[in-house]
Design an enzyme around this catalytic site. Structure first.
Site, PDB file in Angstrom:
ATOM      1  N   HIS A  83      39.079 -22.232  -6.380  1.00  0.00           N
ATOM      2  CA  HIS A  83      38.199 -21.050  -6.513  1.00  0.00           C
ATOM      3  C   HIS A  83      39.013 -19.877  -7.050  1.00  0.00           C
ATOM      4  CE1 HIS A  83      34.652 -18.554  -5.197  1.00  0.00           C
ATOM      5  NE2 HIS A  83      35.588 -17.608  -5.159  1.00  0.00           N
ATOM      6  N   HIS A  85      38.573 -16.324  -9.874  1.00  0.00           N
ATOM      7  CA  HIS A  85      37.774 -15.525 -10.821  1.00  0.00           C
ATOM      8  C   HIS A  85      38.737 -14.986 -11.879  1.00  0.00           C
ATOM      9  CE1 HIS A  85      34.345 -14.861  -7.852  1.00  0.00           C
ATOM     10  NE2 HIS A  85      35.326 -15.150  -7.030  1.00  0.00           N
ATOM     11  N   GLU A 162      28.046 -18.193 -13.058  1.00  0.00           N
ATOM     12  CA  GLU A 162      27.530 -17.643 -11.793  1.00  0.00           C
ATOM     13  C   GLU A 162      26.224 -16.883 -11.998  1.00  0.00           C
ATOM     14  OE1 GLU A 162      29.905 -15.853  -8.191  1.00  0.00           O
ATOM     15  OE2 GLU A 162      29.674 -14.304  -9.715  1.00  0.00           O
ATOM     16  N   SER A 166      19.182  -9.553  -7.374  1.00  0.00           N
ATOM     17  CA  SER A 166      18.212  -9.574  -6.279  1.00  0.00           C
ATOM     18  C   SER A 166      16.881  -8.916  -6.637  1.00  0.00           C
ATOM     19  CB  SER A 166      18.816  -8.855  -5.072  1.00  0.00           C
ATOM     20  OG  SER A 166      19.240  -7.567  -5.470  1.00  0.00           O
ATOM     21  N   HIS A 200      25.908 -16.794  -6.585  1.00  0.00           N
ATOM     22  CA  HIS A 200      26.958 -15.929  -6.051  1.00  0.00           C
ATOM     23  C   HIS A 200      27.008 -15.980  -4.531  1.00  0.00           C
ATOM     24  CE1 HIS A 200      28.600 -12.084  -4.483  1.00  0.00           C
ATOM     25  NE2 HIS A 200      29.609 -12.509  -5.215  1.00  0.00           N
ATOM     26  N   HIS A 227      29.564 -18.384  -2.646  1.00  0.00           N
ATOM     27  CA  HIS A 227      30.261 -17.678  -1.567  1.00  0.00           C
ATOM     28  C   HIS A 227      29.334 -17.733  -0.354  1.00  0.00           C
ATOM     29  CE1 HIS A 227      31.979 -15.726  -5.236  1.00  0.00           C
ATOM     30  NE2 HIS A 227      33.095 -15.756  -4.532  1.00  0.00           N
ATOM     31  N   GLU A 230      30.903 -15.021   4.334  1.00  0.00           N
ATOM     32  CA  GLU A 230      32.235 -14.446   4.146  1.00  0.00           C
ATOM     33  C   GLU A 230      32.492 -13.297   5.121  1.00  0.00           C
ATOM     34  OE1 GLU A 230      32.787 -12.952   0.186  1.00  0.00           O
ATOM     35  OE2 GLU A 230      34.907 -12.464   0.506  1.00  0.00           O
ATOM     36  N   ASP A 337      41.011 -17.222  -4.959  1.00  0.00           N
ATOM     37  CA  ASP A 337      40.059 -16.180  -5.327  1.00  0.00           C
ATOM     38  C   ASP A 337      40.609 -15.439  -6.549  1.00  0.00           C
ATOM     39  OD1 ASP A 337      37.542 -15.150  -4.946  1.00  0.00           O
ATOM     40  OD2 ASP A 337      37.865 -14.586  -2.876  1.00  0.00           O
TER      41      ASP A 337
HETATM   42  O1  MCF Z   1      35.267 -14.175  -3.378  1.00  0.00           O
HETATM   43  C1  MCF Z   1      35.415 -12.794  -3.536  1.00  0.00           C
HETATM   44  C2  MCF Z   1      34.647 -12.063  -2.495  1.00  0.00           C
HETATM   45  N1  MCF Z   1      33.241 -12.400  -2.444  1.00  0.00           N
HETATM   46  C3  MCF Z   1      32.374 -12.240  -3.473  1.00  0.00           C
HETATM   47  N2  MCF Z   1      32.613 -12.080  -4.750  1.00  0.00           N
HETATM   48  C4  MCF Z   1      33.761 -12.063  -5.427  1.00  0.00           C
HETATM   49  C5  MCF Z   1      35.033 -12.359  -4.934  1.00  0.00           C
HETATM   50  N3  MCF Z   1      35.931 -12.151  -5.876  1.00  0.00           N
HETATM   51  C6  MCF Z   1      35.273 -11.772  -6.954  1.00  0.00           C
HETATM   52  N4  MCF Z   1      33.955 -11.713  -6.706  1.00  0.00           N
HETATM   53  C7  MCF Z   1      33.015 -11.262  -7.731  1.00  0.00           C
HETATM   54  C8  MCF Z   1      31.721 -11.987  -7.865  1.00  0.00           C
HETATM   55  O2  MCF Z   1      31.817 -13.147  -8.623  1.00  0.00           O
HETATM   56  O3  MCF Z   1      32.692  -9.924  -7.452  1.00  0.00           O
HETATM   57  C9  MCF Z   1      31.372  -9.644  -7.831  1.00  0.00           C
HETATM   58  C10 MCF Z   1      30.849 -10.931  -8.467  1.00  0.00           C
HETATM   59  O4  MCF Z   1      31.012 -10.864  -9.842  1.00  0.00           O
HETATM   60  C11 MCF Z   1      30.743  -9.243  -6.526  1.00  0.00           C
HETATM   61  S1  MCF Z   1      29.079  -8.852  -6.512  1.00  0.00           S
HETATM   62  C12 MCF Z   1      28.953  -7.257  -7.161  1.00  0.00           C
HETATM   63 FE    FE Z   2      35.304 -15.521  -4.938  1.00  0.00          FE
END
Ligand code: MCF
Ligand code: FE
Length: 433
Positions: A83, A85, A162, A166, A200, A227, A230, A337
């Site tokens: 996982h 990004h 992804e 909402s 997401h 996710h 969390e 992450d």
């Molecule tokens: O895993 C972590 C924390 N949880 C959720 N989202 C993200 C994480 N790292 C990056 N993200 C990204 C997600 O893909 O942050 C944004 C999204 O693009 C959060 S939602 C505004």
């Molecule tokens: Fe993430």
């Protein structure tokens, strides 16, 4: 043209169920000459492992194979970062840590800056995966900005487009943007690049939008990522419709009388017909959620440093220790992450951090579990036949120098403590390092 090659090292970690270590071991694998990969790129069969055993035995059995042996070294399947990004690789100090709500507010306020001009930082993050001996990643892409760079990189990628959003009035527009990104990823599909789908999270995705997206995933038989549980805020929102997310929707997004889109069970039930389901974080999952996850063979991905920074805790291993019944023990993989919630995307650092974050677990067994999470468990979660040194598996192999490893009877532990940079990395039988 395919040729047979033999690679050996003082210690070979097979990364099978019993964590077998072979002294002076070797792996016979195929490598594919360039003309085959370039000529039939989309259709060629990948390069596979042909045999695993003692190096000397393999030399005797396959005398004409080209060979190399690494002294003072550990050879293992290339690592799996399940996982990550890549799109957030520009981030250093833009986001707030210590509380999930403050982090999310800061992402919404600052993400546009972080997401501009990402190509160089994505390339650096890919180079860091290689240096860490990572051969396979589960890449979560929110925008598709990292697709070109990843698809031509030589890294094996399961690429999760992804879905997030909402607002019921925006579903059509969101879905058509999602379909365009997914379509582009399908156009890039190759031996090394597998298109996949991410929802997401339960708090950020309208359930009707999720239904559309999951139908696409079902038609294409892709892996699914989300996710999940969390933060305490997420659990409170899904169970009671109150807390941080109530304010988030009513104040930040001006939704009158907001309500959650799912119950916890309802979110999980969406995935029962899928083969590779990866639920990342799961910090606030309880026994009943573990049971559903294990019974449906869902996988957990844990990202320890991200969890410490955003939610001040780690995935609890206590309730899993010593449990043999598969009812309560889902497969657990490891991820870094993104730099959005971590100092870097080094999987070796993640493994070291995890080692120090679980003082309840006996040290040698923890080290072996971490190595399995970062190899066979990660590959299994992503539905890729890598992560174990076994005939028929992908020729994805890494070698690290660990001085005097032959003096130790705690090889897994010493590897985690001392592995710094891969000396050799093969992905699909091709030398990357
Ligand atoms: O895993 C972590 C924390 N949880 C959720 N989202 C993200 C994480 N790292 C990056 N993200 C990204 C997600 O893909 O942050 C944004 C999204 O693009 C959060 S939602 C505004
Ligand atoms: Fe993430």
């Amino acid at each position: 043209m395919r040729s047979q090659n033999l690679i050996g090292a003082s210690r070979v970690f097979v990364c099978d169920e019993g964590f077998c270590v072979i002294k002076d071991g070797g792996v016979l694998y195929e490598s594919i000459e360039r003309d085959e990969t370039s000529g039939h790129k989309k259709h060629s069969q990948g390069a596979k492992i042909l045999a695993v055993g003692k190096y000397e035995d393999l030399v005797r059995e396959y005398p004409s194979a080209e060979r190399e042996f690494w002294h003072d070294s550990v050879l293992l399947p290339s690592l799996v970062n399940a996982h990550i990004h890549f799109e957030f690789s520009n981030n250093t100090t833009s986001f707030v840590y210590g509380d999930f709500g403050r982090w999310l507010d800061s992402v919404i306020a600052k993400r546009d800056d972080v997401l501009s001009d990402i190509t160089k930082s994505v390339q650096e993050a890919i180079a860091l995966q290689f240096a860490n001996g990572v051969g396979l990643v589960g890449a979560i892409s929110s925008y598709g900005y990292d697709m070109e760079t990843l698809s031509g990189s030589g890294l094996r990628v399961v690429y999760f487009s992804e879905a997030m959003g909402s607002n019921p009035g925006a579903i059509d527009a969101l879905f058509s943007d999602f379909k365009a990104r997914l379509g582009q990823s399908i156009a890039h599909k190759s031996e090394l690049f597998t298109p996949a789908v991410a929802l997401h999270s339960p708090y950020s995705l309208h359930h009707i939008y999720a239904k559309y997206v999951l139908q696409e995933a079902k038609n294409l038989k892709t892996p699914i990522s989300a996710h999940f549980l969390e933060s305490t805020y997420e659990r409170e929102w899904l169970m009671n419709g109150s807390g941080y997310f109530y304010d988030f929707f009513s104040r930040t997004f001006k939704v009158p009388n907001p309500k959650p889109f799912y119950s916890i069970e309802g979110f999980l039930e969406q995935f029962v017909d899928f083969d590779n389901v990866l639920l990342t974080h799961c910090l606030f999952a309880g026994k009943s959620e573990y049971k559903i996850m294990a019974q449906n063979a869902y996988n957990i991905v844990t990202c320890p440093r991200s969890n410490r920074l955003l939610n001040n805790t780690y995935l609890s291993f206590l309730h899993m220790q010593g449990r043999k019944d598969s009812d309560f023990v889902p497969n657990i993989a490891l991820g870094t992450d993104g730099r959005s919630s971590n100092a870097d995307v080094s999987l070796l650092e993640e493994m070291r951090s995890m080692l120090f974050a679980c003082p309840q677990v006996e040290l040698d067994s923890l080290a072996q579990q971490i190595l399995k999470m970062a190899t066979c468990n990660g590959a299994q979660a992503l539905g890729v036949k890598s992560g174990i040194l076994k005939d028929g598996y992908n020729a994805d192999i890494a070698v690290f120098e660990i001085p005097h490893i032959t003096h130790s009877c705690q090889e897994a532990l010493q590897f985690i403590l001392h592995a710094k940079e891969a000396k050799r990395l093969l992905i699909n039988g091709k030398g990357i390092i």
